[in-house]
Each structure stands twice: as structure tokens, then as C-alpha cells.
Design a protein around this motif. Structure first.
Motif, PDB file in Angstrom:
ATOM      1  N   GLN A 143       0.853  -1.182   0.000  1.00  0.00           N
ATOM      2  CA  GLN A 143       0.000   0.000   0.000  1.00  0.00           C
ATOM      3  C   GLN A 143       0.894   1.239   0.000  1.00  0.00           C
ATOM      4  N   VAL A 144       0.746   2.066  -1.028  1.00  0.00           N
ATOM      5  CA  VAL A 144       1.492   3.319  -1.079  1.00  0.00           C
ATOM      6  C   VAL A 144       0.712   4.345  -0.260  1.00  0.00           C
ATOM      7  N   GLU A 145       1.298   4.769   0.851  1.00  0.00           N
ATOM      8  CA  GLU A 145       0.640   5.712   1.740  1.00  0.00           C
ATOM      9  C   GLU A 145       1.298   7.087   1.628  1.00  0.00           C
ATOM     10  N   LYS A 146       0.767   8.057   2.342  1.00  0.00           N
ATOM     11  CA  LYS A 146       1.207   9.447   2.203  1.00  0.00           C
ATOM     12  C   LYS A 146       2.691   9.613   2.509  1.00  0.00           C
ATOM     13  N   ASN A 147       3.183   8.908   3.517  1.00  0.00           N
ATOM     14  CA  ASN A 147       4.573   9.104   3.951  1.00  0.00           C
ATOM     15  C   ASN A 147       5.385   7.814   3.927  1.00  0.00           C
ATOM     16  N   GLY A 148       5.048   6.909   3.000  1.00  0.00           N
ATOM     17  CA  GLY A 148       5.830   5.689   2.889  1.00  0.00           C
ATOM     18  C   GLY A 148       5.060   4.570   2.199  1.00  0.00           C
ATOM     19  N   ILE A 149       5.594   3.371   2.276  1.00  0.00           N
ATOM     20  CA  ILE A 149       4.974   2.200   1.649  1.00  0.00           C
ATOM     21  C   ILE A 149       4.859   1.081   2.681  1.00  0.00           C
ATOM     22  N   ARG A 150       3.690   0.475   2.737  1.00  0.00           N
ATOM     23  CA  ARG A 150       3.455  -0.667   3.633  1.00  0.00           C
ATOM     24  C   ARG A 150       3.479  -1.954   2.818  1.00  0.00           C
ATOM     25  N   PHE A 151       4.180  -2.959   3.332  1.00  0.00           N
ATOM     26  CA  PHE A 151       4.254  -4.265   2.681  1.00  0.00           C
ATOM     27  C   PHE A 151       3.575  -5.303   3.558  1.00  0.00           C
ATOM     28  N   ILE A 152       2.701  -6.094   2.938  1.00  0.00           N
ATOM     29  CA  ILE A 152       1.876  -7.047   3.679  1.00  0.00           C
ATOM     30  C   ILE A 152       2.044  -8.430   3.079  1.00  0.00           C
ATOM     31  N   GLY A 153       2.483  -9.358   3.892  1.00  0.00           N
ATOM     32  CA  GLY A 153       2.683 -10.723   3.429  1.00  0.00           C
ATOM     33  C   GLY A 153       1.371 -11.464   3.234  1.00  0.00           C
ATOM     34  N   LYS A 154       1.372 -12.431   2.327  1.00  0.00           N
ATOM     35  CA  LYS A 154       0.196 -13.268   2.058  1.00  0.00           C
ATOM     36  C   LYS A 154       0.550 -14.728   2.276  1.00  0.00           C
ATOM     37  N   GLU A 155      -0.475 -15.558   2.402  1.00  0.00           N
ATOM     38  CA  GLU A 155      -0.244 -16.978   2.666  1.00  0.00           C
ATOM     39  C   GLU A 155       0.347 -17.692   1.461  1.00  0.00           C
ATOM     40  N   LYS A 156      -0.104 -17.325   0.263  1.00  0.00           N
ATOM     41  CA  LYS A 156       0.344 -18.043  -0.935  1.00  0.00           C
ATOM     42  C   LYS A 156       0.977 -17.077  -1.933  1.00  0.00           C
ATOM     43  N   TYR A 157       2.122 -17.512  -2.498  1.00  0.00           N
ATOM     44  CA  TYR A 157       2.776 -16.772  -3.576  1.00  0.00           C
ATOM     45  C   TYR A 157       2.962 -17.708  -4.768  1.00  0.00           C
ATOM     46  N   LYS A 158       3.096 -17.124  -5.933  1.00  0.00           N
ATOM     47  CA  LYS A 158       3.367 -17.930  -7.125  1.00  0.00           C
ATOM     48  C   LYS A 158       4.718 -17.540  -7.694  1.00  0.00           C
ATOM     49  N   GLY A 159       5.362 -18.494  -8.352  1.00  0.00           N
ATOM     50  CA  GLY A 159       6.678 -18.241  -8.922  1.00  0.00           C
ATOM     51  C   GLY A 159       6.608 -17.299 -10.116  1.00  0.00           C
ATOM     52  N   LEU A 160       7.762 -16.782 -10.515  1.00  0.00           N
ATOM     53  CA  LEU A 160       7.813 -15.892 -11.678  1.00  0.00           C
ATOM     54  C   LEU A 160       9.195 -15.949 -12.320  1.00  0.00           C
ATOM     55  N   GLN A 161       9.305 -15.388 -13.510  1.00  0.00           N
ATOM     56  CA  GLN A 161      10.593 -15.213 -14.172  1.00  0.00           C
ATOM     57  C   GLN A 161      11.005 -13.761 -14.002  1.00  0.00           C
ATOM     58  N   LEU A 162      12.265 -13.550 -13.629  1.00  0.00           N
ATOM     59  CA  LEU A 162      12.724 -12.208 -13.296  1.00  0.00           C
ATOM     60  C   LEU A 162      14.124 -11.990 -13.839  1.00  0.00           C
TER      61      LEU A 162
END
Length: 210
Positions: free
Chosen positions: A146-165
Motif C-alpha cells: 500500500q502506497v501511503e502518504k509518507n511511505g509504503i506498507r508491505f503485507i505478506g500473504k499466505e500463498k505466492y506464485k513463482g515468476l521469471q525475473l
């Protein structure tokens, strides 16, 4: 620096660089958009005689911040199209007040801690414009921010999927973001593929991580 008129000598205990006369402005085309090389040429060029042009310059946020600081000090620096930077040498610089950028690499490290542990971390003063590519990767694996007024909040989730990077110089996915992000990808479902294009040695940690 040699091209600008300095004498550069490598000795056993280090490098010795001497400019007996004022440096001269030149055209320098970098074979690779190195941050350190770009910064060095910028700082040498602002007090050099005449015009210095850097082609294929690095354009990381830290480079832009350095340009703005040098401008405050009296420098004349123009950023052209793409990766070109033009510097017109001045006779002297003055002091200035300049705030150092929030560390985007630190932001990514804390973000990865939040994602990997399914936690919630707010990075105060983190700048959205410096994190765009990283934030896209977070969203692609299923993480939340979440991009907030004075910074960014990061929130973990239970499931992630792989990707190519693929890592790259700015504005691409920073090589310094790669290691902590791989730790997050160990928690993802499926296979992830990381292509390191900046520093091949970056993968030295994977044996220990495994």
C-alpha cells in the motif's frame, strides 16, 4: 579521468590520480552504465574546462539526486534523451543543503522480510517512484503493498506464485534487490527463474541459502 587530462597510476598500495592542470571537458561513452563511473565523471566534469558529455550514463535515483545537489552548488548539468548527460564546467562551486535519498535497497530488504514471514512492515519515507519495478514484482507473485502518504506498507500473504525475473540497471529490477527477493521466492508455489545480468557473483549466496 586520463582522457580529461589527469595522470592515473596503479601502484601496489592503490591508485594515484593527479590533475596538474584543470581537467578538460570530453566526450565519454561508457561501455556499461556504471553508477560509480557516472558519479566520478559528474564530479570531475562540473569543474572541468568546457563541455563534458557522458553517453550511456547510469540513471539510478542516486545519480539524479547527485545531479540536483551539484546544481544547488552551482553546476550546470543537463540530462538529455535516453542515457546522455551534458555538463558545462564552472569556475567554482558553493556549499548547499541537500537531503540524502531514502535507501531503496533497504526498503526492498524490509519488504522481503514482511513478505517471507507473512508479516506487515511500514517503510517510512520510502518513495514510490524509486520502487516501481520492485513493486510490480511484489504484485506478480501475489504479495500486497500500500502506497501511503509518507511511505509504503508491505503485507505478506499466505500463498505466492513463482515468476521469471531479470535484473538490470535502472529503471530495471536492481541486482541488489535480487538476493532478498529470492528468499521470498523460496515460499512461492511453482518454479521461479532469476536471470542475473549485472553481477554473476550475486548467486554465491544460494548454496548457503539451500
Amino acid at each position: 579521468l586520463t582522457k580529461m587530462g589527469a595522470t592515473v597510476e596503479e601502484r601496489e598500495d592503490g591508485w594515484y590520480i593527479v590533475a596538474k592542470e584543470q581537467l578538460k571537458g570530453v566526450l565519454i561513452e561508457l561501455p556499461y552504465p556504471s553508477v560509480g563511473a557516472t558519479e566520478t565523471i559528474l564530479m570531475a566534469g562540473v569543474l572541468a574546462q568546457g563541455r563534458t558529455v557522458i553517453k550511456n550514463a547510469a540513471i539510478e535515483p542516486e545519480i539524479m539526486s547527485l545531479i540536483m545537489m551539484l546544481q544547488k552548488m552551482g553546476a550546470i548539468i543537463e540530462r538529455g534523451a535516453g542515457r546522455d548527460i551534458e555538463i558545462i564546467g564552472v569556475e567554482k562551486l558553493t556549499g548547499c543543503t541537500h537531503r540524502v535519498l531514502p535507501d531503496r535497497l533497504e526498503v526492498a530488504s524490509y519488504a522481503c522480510i514482511a513478505l517471507a514471514t507473512r508479516g506487515n512492515i511500514f517503510c517510512e519515507d520510502a518513495r514510490h517512484e524509486d520502487m516501481v519495478t520492485f513493486l510490480n514484482a511484489v504484485r506478480l507473485i501475489g504479495g500486497e503493498y500500500q502506497v501511503e502518504k509518507n511511505g509504503i506498507r508491505f503485507i505478506g500473504k499466505e500463498k505466492y506464485k513463482g515468476l521469471q525475473l531479470e535484473t538490470d540497471t535502472a529503471p530495471g529490477f536492481s541486482t541488489d534487490w535480487q538476493q532478498p527477493f529470492v528468499c521470498v521466492l523460496t515460499q512461492a508455489v511453482g518454479t521461479s527463474v532469476i536471470h542475473e545480468t549485472v553481477y554473476q557473483e550475486r548467486f554465491g549466496y544460494t548454496k548457503t541459502l539451500a
